[in-house]
Design a protein around this motif. Structure first.
Motif, PDB file in Angstrom:
ATOM      1  N   ALA A 176      -6.136  -5.410  -1.186  1.00  0.00           N
ATOM      2  CA  ALA A 176      -6.579  -6.289  -2.275  1.00  0.00           C
ATOM      3  C   ALA A 176      -5.850  -5.988  -3.579  1.00  0.00           C
ATOM      4  O   ALA A 176      -5.727  -6.851  -4.443  1.00  0.00           O
ATOM      5  N   SER A 177      -5.324  -4.769  -3.727  1.00  0.00           N
ATOM      6  CA  SER A 177      -4.603  -4.410  -4.954  1.00  0.00           C
ATOM      7  C   SER A 177      -3.138  -4.833  -4.907  1.00  0.00           C
ATOM      8  O   SER A 177      -2.429  -4.710  -5.895  1.00  0.00           O
ATOM      9  N   ALA A 178      -2.688  -5.352  -3.777  1.00  0.00           N
ATOM     10  CA  ALA A 178      -1.288  -5.757  -3.607  1.00  0.00           C
ATOM     11  C   ALA A 178      -1.093  -7.172  -4.118  1.00  0.00           C
ATOM     12  O   ALA A 178      -1.118  -8.131  -3.359  1.00  0.00           O
ATOM     13  N   THR A 179      -0.900  -7.310  -5.422  1.00  0.00           N
ATOM     14  CA  THR A 179      -0.781  -8.636  -6.013  1.00  0.00           C
ATOM     15  C   THR A 179       0.651  -9.150  -6.052  1.00  0.00           C
ATOM     16  O   THR A 179       0.874 -10.347  -6.096  1.00  0.00           O
ATOM     17  N   VAL A 180       1.630  -8.252  -6.039  1.00  0.00           N
ATOM     18  CA  VAL A 180       3.038  -8.650  -6.060  1.00  0.00           C
ATOM     19  C   VAL A 180       3.540  -8.575  -4.625  1.00  0.00           C
ATOM     20  O   VAL A 180       3.548  -7.511  -4.019  1.00  0.00           O
ATOM     21  N   THR A 181       3.937  -9.705  -4.070  1.00  0.00           N
ATOM     22  CA  THR A 181       4.343  -9.721  -2.668  1.00  0.00           C
ATOM     23  C   THR A 181       5.806 -10.072  -2.455  1.00  0.00           C
ATOM     24  O   THR A 181       6.408  -9.630  -1.496  1.00  0.00           O
ATOM     25  N   ARG A 235       3.833  -2.958  -4.922  1.00  0.00           N
ATOM     26  CA  ARG A 235       3.138  -4.237  -4.761  1.00  0.00           C
ATOM     27  C   ARG A 235       2.013  -4.401  -5.777  1.00  0.00           C
ATOM     28  O   ARG A 235       1.330  -5.410  -5.780  1.00  0.00           O
ATOM     29  N   GLY A 236       1.853  -3.421  -6.665  1.00  0.00           N
ATOM     30  CA  GLY A 236       0.886  -3.544  -7.747  1.00  0.00           C
ATOM     31  C   GLY A 236       1.512  -4.095  -9.015  1.00  0.00           C
ATOM     32  O   GLY A 236       0.876  -4.816  -9.772  1.00  0.00           O
ATOM     33  N   CYS A 237       2.809  -3.765  -9.239  1.00  0.00           N
ATOM     34  CA  CYS A 237       3.446  -4.198 -10.496  1.00  0.00           C
ATOM     35  C   CYS A 237       4.876  -4.707 -10.325  1.00  0.00           C
ATOM     36  O   CYS A 237       5.452  -5.226 -11.268  1.00  0.00           O
ATOM     37  N   ARG A 253      -4.211   1.358  -8.654  1.00  0.00           N
ATOM     38  CA  ARG A 253      -3.613   0.043  -8.859  1.00  0.00           C
ATOM     39  C   ARG A 253      -2.245  -0.090  -8.209  1.00  0.00           C
ATOM     40  O   ARG A 253      -1.710  -1.182  -8.122  1.00  0.00           O
ATOM     41  N   HIS A 254      -1.635   1.007  -7.783  1.00  0.00           N
ATOM     42  CA  HIS A 254      -0.268   0.972  -7.268  1.00  0.00           C
ATOM     43  C   HIS A 254      -0.122   1.755  -5.962  1.00  0.00           C
ATOM     44  O   HIS A 254       0.843   2.489  -5.795  1.00  0.00           O
TER      45      HIS A 254
END
Length: 94
Positions: free
Chosen positions: A9-14, A40-42, A68-69
């Motif tokens: 769920a913390s993997a916002t950058v794909t 994948r967090g930032c 977060r990362h």
């Protein structure tokens, strides 16, 4: 068999950026790298654990308290996998 990753769920950058020059920290310091990983967090690009400075895992451990990362994906052409530094498991990317 490994337990599944609990941090997806913390993997916002794909998606990888269109152009990757190299490990951001190695480029700044004149270092070298073997393979590249993307947080994948930032979205930060860092070098793998086979590289002298291991910037991708250092980035993950620096942010471990915030969780977060925790996941980095391979930034190598043709590779579609990620690694969760917390759960220590490979996360397959579709």
């Amino acid at each position: 068999m490994s337990e599944p990753c609990t941090h997806l769920a913390s993997a916002t950058v794909t998606d990888l950026p269109a152009a990757i020059r190299g490990c951001q920290e190695c480029l700044a310091t004149g270092g070298t790298w073997v393979h590249l990983r993307m947080c994948r967090g930032c979205g930060r690009i860092g070098c793998c654990d086979s590289s002298p400075n291991r910037h991708a895992s250092r980035h993950a451990s620096r942010h471990a308290a915030t969780a977060r990362h925790p996941i980095a994906r391979s930034a190598e052409p043709g590779e579609r996998w990620s690694w969760c530094y917390v759960d220590e498991v490979i996360v397959r990317t579709p």
